[in-house]
Design an enzyme around this catalytic site. Structure first.
Site, short mmCIF file in Angstrom:
data_model
loop_
_atom_site.label_atom_id
_atom_site.label_comp_id
_atom_site.label_asym_id
_atom_site.label_seq_id
_atom_site.Cartn_x
_atom_site.Cartn_y
_atom_site.Cartn_z
N TYR A 202 0.72 -1.18 -0.06
CA TYR A 202 -0.17 -0.13 0.06
C TYR A 202 0.84 1.37 -0.02
CZ TYR A 202 -3.94 -3.03 1.12
OH TYR A 202 -5.16 -3.77 0.91
N SER B 108 -13.00 -3.50 0.28
CA SER B 108 -13.94 -2.83 -0.59
C SER B 108 -15.38 -2.98 -0.53
CB SER B 108 -13.43 -2.80 -2.17
OG SER B 108 -14.18 -1.56 -2.90
N PRO B 109 -15.78 -3.03 0.78
CA PRO B 109 -17.11 -3.39 0.95
C PRO B 109 -18.29 -2.41 0.60
CG PRO B 109 -16.31 -2.91 3.02
CD PRO B 109 -14.97 -2.82 1.84
N GLY C 122 -17.84 -0.83 -2.19
CA GLY C 122 -17.65 -0.77 -3.92
C GLY C 122 -17.03 0.28 -4.47
N GLY C 123 -16.46 1.02 -3.57
CA GLY C 123 -15.64 2.13 -4.21
C GLY C 123 -16.49 3.40 -4.21
N PHE C 124 -17.86 3.34 -3.95
CA PHE C 124 -18.61 4.43 -3.67
C PHE C 124 -18.68 5.22 -2.49
CE2 PHE C 124 -20.66 1.24 -6.20
CZ PHE C 124 -20.69 1.80 -7.62
#
Length: 281
Positions: free
Chosen positions: A53, A204-205, A207-209
């Site tokens: 990262y 990413s639970p 979804g990147g929103f």
């Protein structure tokens, strides 16, 4: 904060994914440290990082160093890190699952985190050039040597999960795969972990929103339930995941104190069977 288990260790039911604090476009260091500390203040006791990262190959390990700085003097937080991904010039990603590389990567992570043993060490992603059993075998050796307390894998399919657990002699503690309203193809892995009693950590639970309302706009049922309950769509999403199995521990990525506080509050939202059906549809 509700608690769940990774092997025999209790952690918060919602963790913190630290990736957004170190990749390209990362926030100022002070805000990242404030976010990590806000997570701890909200009861979060699981923070997920990885040596890869970073913005690129020149600051490899950035996120681990950041977390070590933010947690100085703080006890009771399980820090999970990963090895097996590499970074290439220009910000690209590579793979290296060779046992000797993973062992060296673990030693480097120990130094960056400033610990004698890593709480949870995860093989980041299968390397097609190295048999899975050889890569996971390195984790088994690290467990036996006391360099890591728990072993996990990431981005594994069901057959690979079973193989990894066998190589580890039944000591596979966690599986970290992508899972969100936008990405539901890890349902079989989630179900297998529930069957085997292995912690399933959705990465990413959301979804990147990340923007306010974005998730609810894209997935209407999440927005509708959120409006009915007077909470954010992000909280509805995390509560929906928590209801799937007691082994699920979402690790939403955050880079702002207010976002991780909102995510942590999802543990207080209990969805009805009818609401869960709507969200599953």
């Amino acid at each position: 904060m509700q608690q769940r288990r990774i092997a025999d260790v209790e952690v918060s039911a919602i963790g913190l994914g630290a990736l957004p604090m170190s990749t390209d476009g990362r926030p100022p260091r002070e805000r990242s440290i404030a976010t990590i500390r806000a997570a701890v203040e909200a009861g979060v006791t699981l923070i997920d990082t990885a040596d890869a990262y970073s913005a690129d190959d020149t600051d490899f390990g950035h996120n681990e160093k950041l977390i070590a700085e933010a947690l100085k003097g703080v006890d009771g937080v399980l820090v999970a890190t990963k090895g097996g991904h590499t970074r290439t010039p220009g910000g690209g990603w590579g793979l290296n699952g060779r046992p000797e590389y993973l062992k060296a990567a673990c030693e480097a992570s120990l130094r960056r985190l400033g610990v004698d043993a890593i709480d949870l060490y995860q093989f980041h992603r299968p390397d097609p050039d190295v048999p899975t059993a050889e890569s996971v075998g390195a984790l088994a050796e690290l467990l036996d040597e006391g360099k890591i307390r728990l072993a996990g894998v990431s981005n594994f399919d069901p057959a690979q999960i079973r193989e990894a657990d066998g190589v580890l002699g039944g000591r596979l503690a966690a599986v970290q795969n992508q899972f969100s309203p936008a990405f539901r193809s890890s349902e079989p892995e989630l179900a297998l972990c529930a069957e085997l009693g292995i912690a399933f950590l959705p990465w990413s639970p959301l979804g990147g929103f990340g923007a306010a309302g974005e998730l609810g706009d894209r997935f209407g049922s999440f927005g509708e339930v959120a409006r009915d309950r007077g909470v954010s769509p992000q909280q509805v999403c995390l509560a929906w995941m928590l209801a799937k199995s007691p082994t699920v521990i979402p690790i939403p990525g955050s880079s702002r104190p207010e976002s991780i506080r909102d995510s942590a509050a999802a543990v207080h939202l209990e969805l009805s069977d009818e609401e869960l059906k709507r969200l599953d549809g």
